[in-house]
Write a protein that holds these residues in place. Structure first.
Motif, PDB file in Angstrom:
ATOM      1  N   VAL A   8       0.917  -1.155  -0.045  1.00  0.00           N
ATOM      2  CA  VAL A   8      -0.027   0.029  -0.199  1.00  0.00           C
ATOM      3  C   VAL A   8       0.859   1.116  -0.197  1.00  0.00           C
ATOM      4  O   VAL A   8       0.776   2.128  -0.790  1.00  0.00           O
ATOM      5  N   TRP A   9       1.935   1.305   0.871  1.00  0.00           N
ATOM      6  CA  TRP A   9       2.754   2.460   0.807  1.00  0.00           C
ATOM      7  C   TRP A   9       3.642   2.815  -0.472  1.00  0.00           C
ATOM      8  O   TRP A   9       3.650   3.764  -0.929  1.00  0.00           O
ATOM      9  N   ALA A  10       3.936   1.621  -1.042  1.00  0.00           N
ATOM     10  CA  ALA A  10       4.646   1.735  -2.380  1.00  0.00           C
ATOM     11  C   ALA A  10       3.598   2.378  -3.418  1.00  0.00           C
ATOM     12  O   ALA A  10       4.086   3.190  -4.055  1.00  0.00           O
ATOM     13  N   GLN A  11       2.629   1.929  -3.335  1.00  0.00           N
ATOM     14  CA  GLN A  11       1.370   2.289  -4.316  1.00  0.00           C
ATOM     15  C   GLN A  11       1.357   3.660  -3.854  1.00  0.00           C
ATOM     16  O   GLN A  11       1.265   4.438  -4.868  1.00  0.00           O
ATOM     17  N   SER A  12       0.983   3.931  -2.816  1.00  0.00           N
ATOM     18  CA  SER A  12       0.768   5.255  -2.624  1.00  0.00           C
ATOM     19  C   SER A  12       1.902   6.244  -3.124  1.00  0.00           C
ATOM     20  O   SER A  12       1.711   7.408  -3.659  1.00  0.00           O
ATOM     21  N   THR A  13       3.109   5.908  -2.633  1.00  0.00           N
ATOM     22  CA  THR A  13       4.053   6.555  -3.048  1.00  0.00           C
ATOM     23  C   THR A  13       4.320   6.929  -4.531  1.00  0.00           C
ATOM     24  O   THR A  13       4.646   7.905  -5.351  1.00  0.00           O
TER      25      THR A  13
ATOM     26  N   LEU B  15      -8.274  19.966  -5.179  1.00  0.00           N
ATOM     27  CA  LEU B  15      -8.573  19.164  -6.236  1.00  0.00           C
ATOM     28  C   LEU B  15      -8.927  17.791  -6.001  1.00  0.00           C
ATOM     29  O   LEU B  15      -8.609  17.249  -4.846  1.00  0.00           O
ATOM     30  N   LEU B  16      -9.950  16.882  -6.494  1.00  0.00           N
ATOM     31  CA  LEU B  16      -9.945  15.481  -6.597  1.00  0.00           C
ATOM     32  C   LEU B  16      -9.825  15.177  -7.896  1.00  0.00           C
ATOM     33  O   LEU B  16      -9.978  15.502  -8.883  1.00  0.00           O
ATOM     34  N   LEU B  17      -8.648  14.024  -7.779  1.00  0.00           N
ATOM     35  CA  LEU B  17      -8.207  13.494  -8.858  1.00  0.00           C
ATOM     36  C   LEU B  17      -8.491  11.916  -8.889  1.00  0.00           C
ATOM     37  O   LEU B  17      -8.611  11.537  -7.892  1.00  0.00           O
ATOM     38  N   LYS B  18      -9.012  11.409  -9.905  1.00  0.00           N
ATOM     39  CA  LYS B  18      -9.157  10.033 -10.115  1.00  0.00           C
ATOM     40  C   LYS B  18      -8.173   9.249 -11.060  1.00  0.00           C
ATOM     41  O   LYS B  18      -7.964  10.239 -11.983  1.00  0.00           O
ATOM     42  N   LYS B  19      -8.020   8.314 -10.836  1.00  0.00           N
ATOM     43  CA  LYS B  19      -7.035   7.288 -11.697  1.00  0.00           C
ATOM     44  C   LYS B  19      -8.238   6.700 -12.710  1.00  0.00           C
ATOM     45  O   LYS B  19      -8.945   5.887 -12.522  1.00  0.00           O
TER      46      LYS B  19
ATOM     47  N   ALA C 149      -9.347   6.606  -1.720  1.00  0.00           N
ATOM     48  CA  ALA C 149      -9.400   5.305  -2.113  1.00  0.00           C
ATOM     49  C   ALA C 149      -8.249   5.181  -3.003  1.00  0.00           C
ATOM     50  O   ALA C 149      -7.466   6.008  -3.236  1.00  0.00           O
ATOM     51  N   LYS C 150      -8.133   3.870  -3.579  1.00  0.00           N
ATOM     52  CA  LYS C 150      -6.765   3.498  -4.208  1.00  0.00           C
ATOM     53  C   LYS C 150      -6.721   4.306  -5.546  1.00  0.00           C
ATOM     54  O   LYS C 150      -5.645   4.426  -6.058  1.00  0.00           O
ATOM     55  N   ASP C 151      -7.796   4.785  -5.943  1.00  0.00           N
ATOM     56  CA  ASP C 151      -7.920   5.349  -7.352  1.00  0.00           C
ATOM     57  C   ASP C 151      -8.461   6.918  -7.248  1.00  0.00           C
ATOM     58  O   ASP C 151      -8.991   7.477  -8.269  1.00  0.00           O
ATOM     59  N   VAL C 152      -8.598   7.370  -5.888  1.00  0.00           N
ATOM     60  CA  VAL C 152      -9.180   8.783  -5.845  1.00  0.00           C
ATOM     61  C   VAL C 152      -8.236   9.450  -4.913  1.00  0.00           C
ATOM     62  O   VAL C 152      -7.951   8.685  -3.534  1.00  0.00           O
ATOM     63  N   ALA C 153      -7.741  10.672  -5.152  1.00  0.00           N
ATOM     64  CA  ALA C 153      -6.908  11.494  -4.309  1.00  0.00           C
ATOM     65  C   ALA C 153      -7.414  12.934  -3.903  1.00  0.00           C
ATOM     66  O   ALA C 153      -8.042  13.412  -5.043  1.00  0.00           O
ATOM     67  N   PHE C 154      -7.177  13.716  -3.109  1.00  0.00           N
ATOM     68  CA  PHE C 154      -7.543  14.912  -2.598  1.00  0.00           C
ATOM     69  C   PHE C 154      -6.121  15.690  -2.540  1.00  0.00           C
ATOM     70  O   PHE C 154      -5.016  14.888  -2.021  1.00  0.00           O
TER      71      PHE C 154
END
Length: 141
Positions: free
Chosen positions: A16-21, A124-128, A99-104
């Motif tokens: 999870v940490w690697a994916q978030s980074t 901003l809201l970003l979505k993958k 979420a894994k595909d949503v960031a603030f």
């Protein structure tokens, strides 16, 4: 058994940490690409960071605008040339994954021009989407 659970949790948390980074770096790259495009007065390249969809939401001083094309049109109207666009800088305060595909993202913007220097904040809201991070909601003040 405890060792297996502990090992599983350790592997999961490092994944999870690697994916978030990796995703945080990708999001910051989207924003940096937008900043560079703005500073080259390339509005079309700047808009590549946004979701090219009628559901894109931009909220600014005039209220909400829906749609990628309408957002582009408003930008071109408000910033018709390099002089009006000035030199843009960002100050990123926070990137948080909802979420894994949503960031603030929370940040500040500063526009240096010959006659003035407007500044403010954005959320901003970003979505993958299809493997790429795109801004789907932008609230700038």
């Amino acid at each position: 058994m405890k060792k297996i659970i502990w090992l599983a949790l350790l592997v999961w948390s490092s994944t999870v940490w690697a994916q978030s980074t990796k995703d945080k770096t990708a999001i910051l790259t989207v924003l940096e690409n937008q900043r560079q495009a703005w500073n080259k007065a390339d509005m079309n390249a700047y808009m590549q960071g946004y979701w090219k969809n009628d559901s894109l939401l931009f909220v600014g001083k005039s209220g909400p605008t829906y749609g990628w094309q309408k957002t582009l049109d408003n930008y071109k109207k408000g910033y018709p040339d390099k002089i009006a666009m000035g030199f843009l800088t960002f100050g990123i305060k926070k990137v948080e994954f909802l979420a894994k595909d949503v960031a603030f993202v929370l940040g500040s913007w500063n526009l240096k021009r010959d006659k003035d220097e407007p500044k403010g904040y954005f959320t901003l809201l970003l979505k993958k989407i299809d493997g790429q991070w795109k801004v789907v909601v932008d609230h700038s003040s």
